[in-house]
Enzyme design. Structure first.
Site, PDB file in Angstrom:
ATOM      1  N   GLU A  99      -9.830  -2.357   4.828  1.00  0.00           N
ATOM      2  CA  GLU A  99     -10.510  -2.061   6.083  1.00  0.00           C
ATOM      3  C   GLU A  99     -11.789  -2.899   6.210  1.00  0.00           C
ATOM      4  O   GLU A  99     -12.314  -3.387   5.204  1.00  0.00           O
ATOM      5  CB  GLU A  99     -10.886  -0.569   6.106  1.00  0.00           C
ATOM      6  N   HIS A 123      -7.542  -5.142   9.752  1.00  0.00           N
ATOM      7  CA  HIS A 123      -7.202  -4.890   8.345  1.00  0.00           C
ATOM      8  C   HIS A 123      -5.886  -5.556   7.958  1.00  0.00           C
ATOM      9  O   HIS A 123      -5.014  -5.782   8.796  1.00  0.00           O
ATOM     10  CB  HIS A 123      -7.213  -3.390   8.003  1.00  0.00           C
ATOM     11  N   ASN A 138      -8.049  -3.202  13.762  1.00  0.00           N
ATOM     12  CA  ASN A 138      -9.433  -3.533  13.390  1.00  0.00           C
ATOM     13  C   ASN A 138      -9.487  -4.742  12.449  1.00  0.00           C
ATOM     14  O   ASN A 138     -10.506  -5.002  11.830  1.00  0.00           O
ATOM     15  CB  ASN A 138     -10.101  -2.314  12.735  1.00  0.00           C
ATOM     16  N   ASP A 171       0.801  -1.219   0.000  1.00  0.00           N
ATOM     17  CA  ASP A 171       0.000   0.000   0.000  1.00  0.00           C
ATOM     18  C   ASP A 171       0.841   1.280   0.000  1.00  0.00           C
ATOM     19  O   ASP A 171       2.052   1.243   0.209  1.00  0.00           O
ATOM     20  CB  ASP A 171      -0.973   0.005   1.195  1.00  0.00           C
TER      21      ASP A 171
END
Ligand code: F6R
Length: 249
Positions: free
Chosen positions: A143, A138, A136, A67
């Site tokens: 996400e 990810h 979370n 990313d």
């Protein structure tokens, strides 16, 4: 899935670096999928050490990163381009032409996502994908969501991710709100996946990802169905996982 317990961050980094170095030694022209963040820094330091000792050669290795923040240029100190140079590429003999990250400066998401997907295809896919785990759930910047995004896409970062990243940004620096990320399909098509996790604050999400239901609301849970998944995590991160599930538990 194989879960290996490490005593601490250093041990985790050494164990994970060992798996990556085995990949490079067995296939000198391999394609490594790489991650940024705090988790892999120790792994990269270990790989650099072994390179300096003459045990590793990155001459033919190709890398593709998960990313990059949208809107940050490669020379911005907060960009993942910069992170990779600082933490790995500058210290080893990799050819910079063989390293690929999404281009955060491309404003047209469709153009950039197509370009990056094509790169992964042209490289012939990823031999070994290194992943960290977000608080979370990810992976990359995939996400929690109602559905899995398959290929490279532009994502709006959740508040939890923005908060987790904000200490890394200085006063007055704008924290990006969106990023380009490899999709779940590109990650899952990697021949091998190495998930590395440390710290008490990741214990709940690691348990959910590895033993909970497979759902895009916990993106990492999809890894349960990858046929060559290795997890290296420290004792704190594994504190909620039963020892019977751990290879060296
Ligand atoms: C970074 C990435 C992210 C991180 C994750 C964990 O390239 O893809 O998914 O791996 O946010 O970050 P750290 O390691 O900082 O806890």
């Amino acid at each position: 899935m194989r879960i290996y317990k490490a005593t601490d961050y250093h041990d985790m980094s050494r164990k994970a670096a060992n798996i990556i170095s085995a990949q490079i030694i067995m296939k000198s022209n391999c394609v490594l999928g790489l991650a940024t963040g705090s988790t892999p820094i120790g792994i990269y330091q270990q790989l650099i050490d072994w390179y300096k000792k003459g045990d590793l050669n990155f001459d033919k290795v190709k890398t593709v990163n998960l990313d990059e923040y949208k809107g940050l240029s490669a020379d911005n100190k907060q960009s993942y381009h910069y992170f990779m140079k600082q933490n790995l590429f500058e210290h080893i003999n990799i050819k910079m032409d063989n390293t690929y990250l999404p281009n955060g400066m491309e404003e047209d998401s469709e153009v950039e996502c197509t370009r990056f997907n094509n790169i992964i295809d042209l490289l012939g896919g990823i031999d070994l994908q290194l992943l960290g785990l977000g608080l979370n759930g990810h992976i990359g910047f995939n996400e929690p969501s109602e559905f899995y995004e398959k290929g490279t896409h532009c994502v709006a970062l959740t508040q939890s991710t923005i908060d987790a990243n904000s200490p890394l940004f200085g006063d007055g620096e704008v924290i990006p709100k969106s990023a380009y990320t490899m999709g779940i399909k590109s990650i899952m098509l990697a021949k091998k996946i190495l998930l590395v996790v440390n710290g008490k604050n990741k214990a709940d999400i690691l348990k959910e990802a590895l033993t909970g239901p497979i759902t895009p609301m916990v993106p990492a849970s999809i890894l349960q169905i990858h046929n060559d998944l290795t997890i290296v995590a420290d004792e704190e991160a594994l504190s909620k996982i039963d020892d019977s599930l751990i290879v060296n538990g």
